[in-house]
Design a protein around this motif. Structure first.
Motif, mmCIF file in Angstrom:
data_model
loop_
_atom_site.group_PDB
_atom_site.id
_atom_site.type_symbol
_atom_site.label_atom_id
_atom_site.label_comp_id
_atom_site.label_asym_id
_atom_site.label_seq_id
_atom_site.Cartn_x
_atom_site.Cartn_y
_atom_site.Cartn_z
ATOM 1 N N ASN A 79 0.828 -1.061 -0.082
ATOM 2 C CA ASN A 79 0.195 -0.027 -0.148
ATOM 3 C C ASN A 79 1.075 1.303 0.240
ATOM 4 N N ALA A 80 0.280 2.192 -0.616
ATOM 5 C CA ALA A 80 0.887 3.585 -0.404
ATOM 6 C C ALA A 80 0.196 4.573 -0.129
ATOM 7 N N SER A 81 0.450 5.699 0.432
ATOM 8 C CA SER A 81 -0.535 6.992 0.732
ATOM 9 C C SER A 81 0.156 7.805 -0.324
ATOM 10 N N LEU A 82 -0.775 8.653 -0.763
ATOM 11 C CA LEU A 82 -0.326 9.817 -1.937
ATOM 12 C C LEU A 82 -0.623 11.080 -1.583
ATOM 13 N N SER A 83 0.017 12.193 -1.803
ATOM 14 C CA SER A 83 0.056 13.470 -1.743
ATOM 15 C C SER A 83 0.347 14.327 -3.037
ATOM 16 N N ILE A 84 -0.506 15.258 -3.272
ATOM 17 C CA ILE A 84 -0.472 16.129 -4.407
ATOM 18 C C ILE A 84 -0.650 17.448 -4.263
ATOM 19 N N TYR A 85 0.303 18.436 -4.703
ATOM 20 C CA TYR A 85 0.078 19.814 -4.465
ATOM 21 C C TYR A 85 0.427 20.772 -5.753
ATOM 22 N N LEU A 86 -0.518 21.506 -6.299
ATOM 23 C CA LEU A 86 -0.273 22.380 -7.343
ATOM 24 C C LEU A 86 -0.481 23.900 -6.971
ATOM 25 N N THR A 87 0.383 24.738 -7.597
ATOM 26 C CA THR A 87 0.215 26.106 -7.349
ATOM 27 C C THR A 87 -1.072 26.557 -7.712
ATOM 28 N N GLU A 88 -1.770 27.387 -6.542
ATOM 29 C CA GLU A 88 -3.126 27.563 -7.148
ATOM 30 C C GLU A 88 -3.467 28.236 -8.380
ATOM 31 N N ARG A 89 -2.395 28.856 -9.156
ATOM 32 C CA ARG A 89 -2.990 29.266 -10.460
ATOM 33 C C ARG A 89 -2.900 28.354 -11.498
ATOM 34 N N CYS A 90 -2.650 27.081 -11.194
ATOM 35 C CA CYS A 90 -2.648 25.800 -12.098
ATOM 36 C C CYS A 90 -3.539 24.745 -11.835
ATOM 37 N N THR A 91 -4.406 25.042 -11.036
ATOM 38 C CA THR A 91 -5.599 24.088 -10.648
ATOM 39 C C THR A 91 -6.548 23.922 -11.843
ATOM 40 N N GLY A 92 -7.213 23.045 -12.009
ATOM 41 C CA GLY A 92 -8.396 22.932 -13.025
ATOM 42 C C GLY A 92 -7.678 22.737 -14.424
ATOM 43 N N ARG A 93 -6.478 22.500 -14.761
ATOM 44 C CA ARG A 93 -6.038 22.277 -15.856
ATOM 45 C C ARG A 93 -5.565 20.689 -16.068
ATOM 46 N N ARG A 94 -5.849 19.782 -15.292
ATOM 47 C CA ARG A 94 -5.431 18.529 -15.469
ATOM 48 C C ARG A 94 -4.303 18.221 -15.382
ATOM 49 N N ILE A 95 -3.477 19.077 -14.834
ATOM 50 C CA ILE A 95 -1.936 18.768 -14.516
ATOM 51 C C ILE A 95 -1.864 17.747 -13.233
ATOM 52 N N GLY A 96 -2.691 17.793 -12.365
ATOM 53 C CA GLY A 96 -3.009 16.727 -11.341
ATOM 54 C C GLY A 96 -3.112 15.615 -11.903
ATOM 55 N N ALA A 97 -3.760 15.114 -12.902
ATOM 56 C CA ALA A 97 -4.156 14.179 -13.438
ATOM 57 C C ALA A 97 -2.771 13.475 -14.012
ATOM 58 N N ARG A 98 -2.217 14.273 -14.777
ATOM 59 C CA ARG A 98 -0.702 14.031 -15.452
ATOM 60 C C ARG A 98 0.111 13.498 -14.062
ATOM 61 N N LEU A 99 0.271 14.050 -13.185
ATOM 62 C CA LEU A 99 1.058 13.734 -12.012
ATOM 63 C C LEU A 99 0.626 12.316 -11.380
ATOM 64 N N TYR A 100 -0.601 12.378 -11.215
ATOM 65 C CA TYR A 100 -1.234 11.057 -10.713
ATOM 66 C C TYR A 100 -0.962 9.950 -11.755
ATOM 67 N N GLY A 101 -1.235 10.093 -13.006
ATOM 68 C CA GLY A 101 -1.105 9.291 -14.044
ATOM 69 C C GLY A 101 0.367 8.553 -13.911
ATOM 70 N N ALA A 102 1.315 9.418 -13.780
ATOM 71 C CA ALA A 102 2.757 9.094 -13.887
ATOM 72 C C ALA A 102 3.135 8.303 -12.544
ATOM 73 N N LEU A 103 2.555 8.892 -11.179
ATOM 74 C CA LEU A 103 2.886 8.413 -9.829
ATOM 75 C C LEU A 103 2.340 6.994 -9.931
ATOM 76 N N LEU A 104 0.991 6.876 -10.447
ATOM 77 C CA LEU A 104 0.262 5.587 -10.137
ATOM 78 C C LEU A 104 0.903 4.530 -10.976
ATOM 79 N N GLU A 105 1.492 4.746 -12.167
ATOM 80 C CA GLU A 105 2.223 3.949 -12.946
ATOM 81 C C GLU A 105 3.498 3.416 -12.427
ATOM 82 N N LEU A 106 4.226 4.348 -11.897
ATOM 83 C CA LEU A 106 5.377 3.983 -11.128
ATOM 84 C C LEU A 106 5.263 3.149 -10.042
ATOM 85 N N LEU A 107 4.094 3.393 -9.238
ATOM 86 C CA LEU A 107 3.898 2.470 -8.061
ATOM 87 C C LEU A 107 3.359 1.158 -8.521
ATOM 88 N N ARG A 108 2.514 1.191 -9.563
ATOM 89 C CA ARG A 108 2.356 -0.326 -10.079
ATOM 90 C C ARG A 108 3.508 -1.152 -10.515
#
Length: 191
Positions: A79-108
């Motif tokens: 198991n792993a716990s996740l954390s994610i932070y974006l500068t507030e001006r960049c929220t809502g642009r699917r940047i978090g989805a890219r970060l999580y996409g890469a992070l989850l694939e590495l964890l797999r």
């Protein structure tokens, strides 16, 4: 142009700058921001076992995501716990989805089976983000954090990355994964 890469301790100043944007909010339950030196230590400690990713836009760091051990007992090793932070001006642009996409694939690739995230309530953007990324709410810890003069609930989310087996493969520390495979995963999520 967006670029994802592994963090280094040299990124600490930029990353703690992003983290400071959340210190006066209930998004984090820390009351004061860590020093750059302390944050660098957190990055170094995490990278001994788990990925810590940064996202840059035209060379400027605009967000980060990392994993950590979910619990200490041996049976929790998949198991792993996740954390994610974006500068507030960049929220809502699917940047978090890219970060999580890469992070989850590495964890797999590290043989992690389940990942967990804890989201302060209210935080509608983070709740909808985690649901959109396929996480399911597990439950709520009521009145579990006190900050800025009020009590906050925390909703816990989970996502299963791989099928359950009777003989799960051993956890592989991030430094033992193939460097070319890591770069390929990060490149796929970059623009």
């Amino acid at each position: 142009m967006l670029t994802l890469r592994m963090a280094t301790s040299a990124d600490a100043e930029a990353l703690v700058g992003i983290y400071r944007e959340y210190i006066d909010t209930p998004v984090t339950f820390e009351y004061t921001a860590p020093s750059v030196e302390e944050f660098a230590g957190r990055i170094e400690k995490t990278l001994t076992q788990y990925p810590w990713l940064v996202c840059e836009e035209d060379g400027v760091i605009i967000g980060y995501a990392y994993a950590s051990r979910h619990r200490e007992r041996a049976a929790y090793g998949w198991n792993a716990s996740l954390s994610i932070y974006l500068t507030e001006r960049c929220t809502g642009r699917r940047i978090g989805a890219r970060l999580y996409g890469a992070l989850l694939e590495l964890l797999r690739r590290q043989n992690i089976i389940n990942v967990y995230a804890a989201v302060t309530d209210p935080n509608p953007l983070s709740h909808s983000f985690h649901r959109a990324e396929g996480f399911e709410a597990l439950g709520t810890f009521r009145h579990t954090g006190y900050k800025n003069g009020r009590w906050y609930d925390v909703v816990h989310y989970e996502k299963q990355l791989s099928p359950l087996t009777d003989s799960p493969a051993a956890f592989i520390p991030i430094g033992e994964l193939d460097a070319a495979a890591i770069e390929e995963i990060l490149a796929r999520q970059s623009a």
